[in-house]
Structure formats: structure tokens, C-alpha cells
Write an enzyme that holds these catalytic residues in place. Structure first.
Site, mmCIF file in Angstrom:
data_model
loop_
_atom_site.group_PDB
_atom_site.id
_atom_site.type_symbol
_atom_site.label_atom_id
_atom_site.label_comp_id
_atom_site.label_asym_id
_atom_site.label_seq_id
_atom_site.Cartn_x
_atom_site.Cartn_y
_atom_site.Cartn_z
ATOM 1 N N VAL A 192 1.586 9.628 -5.871
ATOM 2 C CA VAL A 192 2.055 10.991 -5.610
ATOM 3 C C VAL A 192 3.275 11.318 -6.459
ATOM 4 O O VAL A 192 3.370 12.400 -7.039
ATOM 5 C CB VAL A 192 2.368 11.180 -4.106
ATOM 6 C CG1 VAL A 192 2.981 12.535 -3.850
ATOM 7 C CG2 VAL A 192 1.109 11.017 -3.275
ATOM 8 N N SER A 207 0.831 -1.199 0.000
ATOM 9 C CA SER A 207 0.000 0.000 0.000
ATOM 10 C C SER A 207 0.869 1.254 0.000
ATOM 11 O O SER A 207 0.551 2.238 -0.677
ATOM 12 C CB SER A 207 -0.923 -0.008 1.214
ATOM 13 O OG SER A 207 -1.727 1.135 1.230
ATOM 14 N N ALA A 244 2.124 1.803 -3.478
ATOM 15 C CA ALA A 244 1.044 2.336 -4.314
ATOM 16 C C ALA A 244 0.833 3.826 -4.041
ATOM 17 O O ALA A 244 0.660 4.617 -4.982
ATOM 18 C CB ALA A 244 -0.247 1.562 -4.071
ATOM 19 N N HIS A 245 0.850 4.224 -2.772
ATOM 20 C CA HIS A 245 0.695 5.642 -2.444
ATOM 21 C C HIS A 245 1.863 6.463 -2.992
ATOM 22 O O HIS A 245 1.669 7.582 -3.470
ATOM 23 C CB HIS A 245 0.580 5.829 -0.930
ATOM 24 C CG HIS A 245 -0.770 5.509 -0.391
ATOM 25 N ND1 HIS A 245 -1.168 4.222 -0.124
ATOM 26 C CD2 HIS A 245 -1.810 6.306 -0.073
ATOM 27 C CE1 HIS A 245 -2.407 4.245 0.335
ATOM 28 N NE2 HIS A 245 -2.822 5.497 0.374
ATOM 29 N N GLU A 246 3.067 5.919 -2.912
ATOM 30 C CA GLU A 246 4.230 6.611 -3.475
ATOM 31 C C GLU A 246 4.030 6.855 -4.968
ATOM 32 O O GLU A 246 4.277 7.950 -5.459
ATOM 33 C CB GLU A 246 5.506 5.789 -3.269
ATOM 34 C CG GLU A 246 6.061 5.829 -1.896
ATOM 35 C CD GLU A 246 6.580 7.191 -1.483
ATOM 36 O OE1 GLU A 246 7.017 7.981 -2.335
ATOM 37 O OE2 GLU A 246 6.543 7.470 -0.280
#
Length: 107
Positions: free
Chosen positions: A37, A29, A32-34
């Protein structure tokens, strides 16, 4: 729910311990967030990945304290408020600062 269905449950079904499964889910997760952004801003830092991994011990701490008020899990509310009101804005400001540092201030 997607991570639980497609990553956590299969890991648990294959005999993975709960702690390792949770760590893997938070790691994936965080990546994925990296990507969500870093790709639009064209800068890279592992800030959101670190923030996601910091949440693993916070979740364990939250589970050890069962703070309920009139049937509402206050501990879970506090956890999400801290995440959304503190960690996410700090991370976004940091990435915006990296963007401005790399591409300059707009005039």
C-alpha cells in the site's frame, strides 16, 4: 499457504512455540501489506501492520468459540467478513487521506 509453508512450518520445526510462530507470521504479513500500500501511494503509516497484529488475538478468540452451523464454521466467516468489510476499507480510506494530505486534492 505460502506463509505457512515458508515461514510458519520452518519456525515450528525449529522448536518455536505456536504463539510466537503465529505472531511472527502476522508481523511479516503486516509488513508485506504495508509495502503493497505504501509504495504505490508514497506515504507511510503503520496502519495495516497494526491491523494485522490486532488479528492475532482475534484469531485466538475465534478458536475459543467453535461456532458452526450445519457443518460450516461461521466464526471463520465472521472473522473474514469483519476483516474485509471493516478493517480493509478503513485502512484504505486512511491511506488515501494521507495521500491527499501529502500531495493535495486533484482538480
Amino acid at each position: 499457504r505460502w506463509m505457512i509453508r515458508h515461514l510458519y512450518n520452518p519456525l515450528m520445526n525449529r522448536g518455536c512455540s505456536k504463539a510466537v510462530a503465529v505472531l511472527i507470521v502476522f508481523f511479516i504479513s503486516g509488513i508485506a501489506h504495508e509495502l503493497l500500500v505504501c509504495l504505490p501511494l508514497r506515504v507511510y503509516s503503520s496502519t495495516f501492520l497494526v491491523f494485522m497484529l490486532i488479528q492475532v488475538p482475534l484469531v485466538a478468540l475465534e478458536k475459543s468459540y467453535d461456532l458452526t452451523f450445519k457443518g460450516i464454521h461461521v466464526d471463520n466467516i465472521l472473522f473474514w467478513c469483519f476483516s474485509w468489510l471493516v478493517l480493509v476499507p478503513l485502512g484504505m480510506l486512511y491511506y488515501y487521506g494521507l495521500f491527499l494530505e501529502k500531495y493535495g486534492w486533484s482538480k
